[in-house]
Design an enzyme around this catalytic site. Structure first.
Site, PDB file in Angstrom:
ATOM      1  N   GLU A  68       0.910  -1.250  -0.314  1.00  0.00           N
ATOM      2  CA  GLU A  68       0.036  -0.068   0.128  1.00  0.00           C
ATOM      3  C   GLU A  68       0.889   1.176   0.045  1.00  0.00           C
ATOM      4  OE1 GLU A  68      -3.431  -2.048   2.964  1.00  0.00           O
ATOM      5  OE2 GLU A  68      -2.330  -0.270   3.373  1.00  0.00           O
ATOM      6  N   CYS A  97       3.426   8.209   1.382  1.00  0.00           N
ATOM      7  CA  CYS A  97       3.532   7.537   2.557  1.00  0.00           C
ATOM      8  C   CYS A  97       4.062   6.172   1.945  1.00  0.00           C
ATOM      9  CB  CYS A  97       2.515   7.330   3.811  1.00  0.00           C
ATOM     10  SG  CYS A  97       2.775   6.133   4.825  1.00  0.00           S
ATOM     11  N   CYS A 121       5.163  -7.506   8.125  1.00  0.00           N
ATOM     12  CA  CYS A 121       5.903  -6.994   9.066  1.00  0.00           C
ATOM     13  C   CYS A 121       6.114  -8.127  10.124  1.00  0.00           C
ATOM     14  CB  CYS A 121       5.440  -6.013   9.518  1.00  0.00           C
ATOM     15  SG  CYS A 121       6.578  -4.786  10.710  1.00  0.00           S
ATOM     16  N   CYS A 145       3.113  -5.015  16.199  1.00  0.00           N
ATOM     17  CA  CYS A 145       2.451  -4.182  17.330  1.00  0.00           C
ATOM     18  C   CYS A 145       1.110  -4.396  17.317  1.00  0.00           C
ATOM     19  CB  CYS A 145       2.479  -2.816  16.443  1.00  0.00           C
ATOM     20  SG  CYS A 145       4.365  -2.275  16.223  1.00  0.00           S
ATOM     21  N   CYS A 204      -1.751  -3.046  14.767  1.00  0.00           N
ATOM     22  CA  CYS A 204      -1.597  -2.831  13.430  1.00  0.00           C
ATOM     23  C   CYS A 204      -1.931  -3.879  12.463  1.00  0.00           C
ATOM     24  CB  CYS A 204       0.065  -2.624  13.214  1.00  0.00           C
ATOM     25  SG  CYS A 204       0.668  -2.558  11.680  1.00  0.00           S
ATOM     26  N   HIS A 254       4.489   4.777  21.986  1.00  0.00           N
ATOM     27  CA  HIS A 254       3.101   4.524  22.343  1.00  0.00           C
ATOM     28  C   HIS A 254       2.930   4.240  23.851  1.00  0.00           C
ATOM     29  CE1 HIS A 254       2.932   4.904  18.114  1.00  0.00           C
ATOM     30  NE2 HIS A 254       3.395   3.542  18.158  1.00  0.00           N
ATOM     31  N   CYS A 286      -2.302   1.911   8.448  1.00  0.00           N
ATOM     32  CA  CYS A 286      -1.397   1.059   7.828  1.00  0.00           C
ATOM     33  C   CYS A 286      -1.665  -0.477   7.741  1.00  0.00           C
ATOM     34  CB  CYS A 286      -0.223   1.020   8.849  1.00  0.00           C
ATOM     35  SG  CYS A 286       1.127  -0.037   9.025  1.00  0.00           S
TER      36      CYS A 286
HETATM   37  S1  SF4 Z   1       3.227  -0.411  13.269  1.00  0.00           S
HETATM   38 FE1  SF4 Z   1       2.842  -2.140  11.704  1.00  0.00          FE
HETATM   39  S2  SF4 Z   1       4.183  -2.047  10.241  1.00  0.00           S
HETATM   40 FE2  SF4 Z   1       4.953  -0.688  11.724  1.00  0.00          FE
HETATM   41  S3  SF4 Z   1       6.333  -1.851  13.007  1.00  0.00           S
HETATM   42 FE3  SF4 Z   1       4.542  -2.042  14.019  1.00  0.00          FE
HETATM   43  S4  SF4 Z   1       3.773  -3.992  13.143  1.00  0.00           S
HETATM   44 FE4  SF4 Z   1       5.288  -3.027  11.632  1.00  0.00          FE
END
Ligand code: SF4
Length: 342
Positions: free
Chosen positions: A91, A104, A111, A115, A118, A215, A332
């Site tokens: 994306e 972006c 990934c 997180c 996400c 965060h 994201c």
């Molecule tokens: S926010 Fe999503 S893309 Fe970014 S590091 Fe964390 S898991 Fe990976």
């Protein structure tokens, strides 16, 4: 097959010479592609016909295929879901600001950082993107949407510092006069805090803006949101960010997603103020979009305002990020995940 978007001018010169073409043709080709937005060998009329035929066979100019294009109702945000040569998807989002267009980009397919909030991490890590695939994301916007570009942010899918070599190569490539000639001050990268690579980046001689996803103000809470805290605790991340500032003179931004009942209490604000008191940093507070899958929700306006006000009262430089594109799944990884799960 070679990829023109993955070539520096020197590499293109070598490519041409080994195929019996003149070195100076690389200047003409880069001018066509990066300055005139001409992407067909047939339209590069200054090149001899024989060269064009060879290039068509040996170096096709391939763009990622657009699988979907979403535009926000206010027309300020455009999101592309792009298909790469191997069928993987990424994306890329264009945001139109008062000061110009910002794109972006994604740096990986999937990934590994995982997180909690996400969507990108949901189906795991697949592979790194090449520098050329990052250039191609920009060029897709130039070709299909608008050639105007003010800045880039590497904040899409992926942890850019886990794809360090390709990401740095990409930024150096688009900084070149012959390509997009984008200033390092117009480039930003967001990391979950990969400490050793933050030190490497500080020594790279490319003074980009570094954004660190924090965060939470302590390891215990941050671990719940970002499991990578087990490997890189908050204290180490802050030390590396300090080093980045000392080395580059660039103020580091700390991103702080506001999640109801998790990390935006007055106690959290107090801890944050203690961490950052007297430091030349910026906190970018971002209220989360409600995420029913993982049960994380946006705080009320009152909670957001008192969190921000507390930090401001303590002299912390904090901004509330303007949200763009929430109507088009601009967070994201959302669009890619939605497609994969169909
Ligand atoms: S926010 Fe999503 S893309 Fe970014 S590091 Fe964390 S898991 Fe990976």
């Amino acid at each position: 097959m070679a990829d023109i978007f993955d070539m520096t001018k020197t590499e293109l010169q070598e490519f041409l010479v080994t195929r019996g073409m003149k070195k100076f043709r690389a200047d003409q080709i880069f001018h066509y592609i990066y300055k005139q937005h001409i992407f067909s060998w047939d339209d590069m009329v200054l090149l001899p016909k024989g060269d064009r035929e060879k290039l068509k066979a040996d170096l096709p100019i391939c763009f990622p295929e657009i699988l979907s294009k979403l535009e926000s109702p206010d027309g300020q945000t455009v999101k592309l879901l792009l298909s790469l040569h191997d069928g993987n998807t990424v994306e890329t989002v264009l945001m139109m600001h008062d000061y110009g267009n910002s794109i972006c980009l994604s740096s990986q397919v999937g990934c590994a950082v995982n997180c909690a909030f996400c969507a990108s991490a949901k189906n795991g890590f697949v592979r790194n993107l090449t520098a050329g695939e990052m250039v191609a994301q920009l060029m897709a916007f130039r070709k299909y949407v608008t050639p105007e570009l003010h800045s880039i942010v590497i904040m899409g899918t992926g942890e850019p510092l886990l794809n360090y070599d390709n990401v740095v190569r990409f930024m150096k490539m688009i900084h070149e006069k012959d390509t997009l000639y984008l200033g390092y001050r117009n480039m930003a990268l967001s990391t979950s805090g990969i400490v050793p690579r933050m030190y490497d980046l500080a020594d790279e001689g490319i003074p980009i803006t570094l954004a660190v996803s924090l965060h939470a103000p302590n390891d215990e809470l941050r671990r719940r949101i970002m499991p990578i805290t087990d490997t890189y605790p908050v204290a180490d991340v802050l030390k590396a960010a300090d080093h980045y500032f000392q080395k580059t003179g660039r103020k580091v931004t700390f991103e702080y997603i506001l999640i109801q009942g998790v990390n935006c209490s007055t106690a959290c604000a107090r801890e944050l103020a203690e961490l950052f008191g007297g430091k030349n940093i910026l906190i970018n507070a971002i209220p989360i979009n409600d995420n029913y899958d993982v049960g994380l929700y946006r705080p009320s306006a009152g909670e957001i305002n008192s969190f921000i006000a507390y930090l401001q009262k303590r002299g912390i430089n904090v901004t509330l990020r303007r949200e763009m594109g929430s109507q088009i799944q601009a967070a994201c990884g959302q669009l890619r995940i939605k497609r994969e799960n169909i």
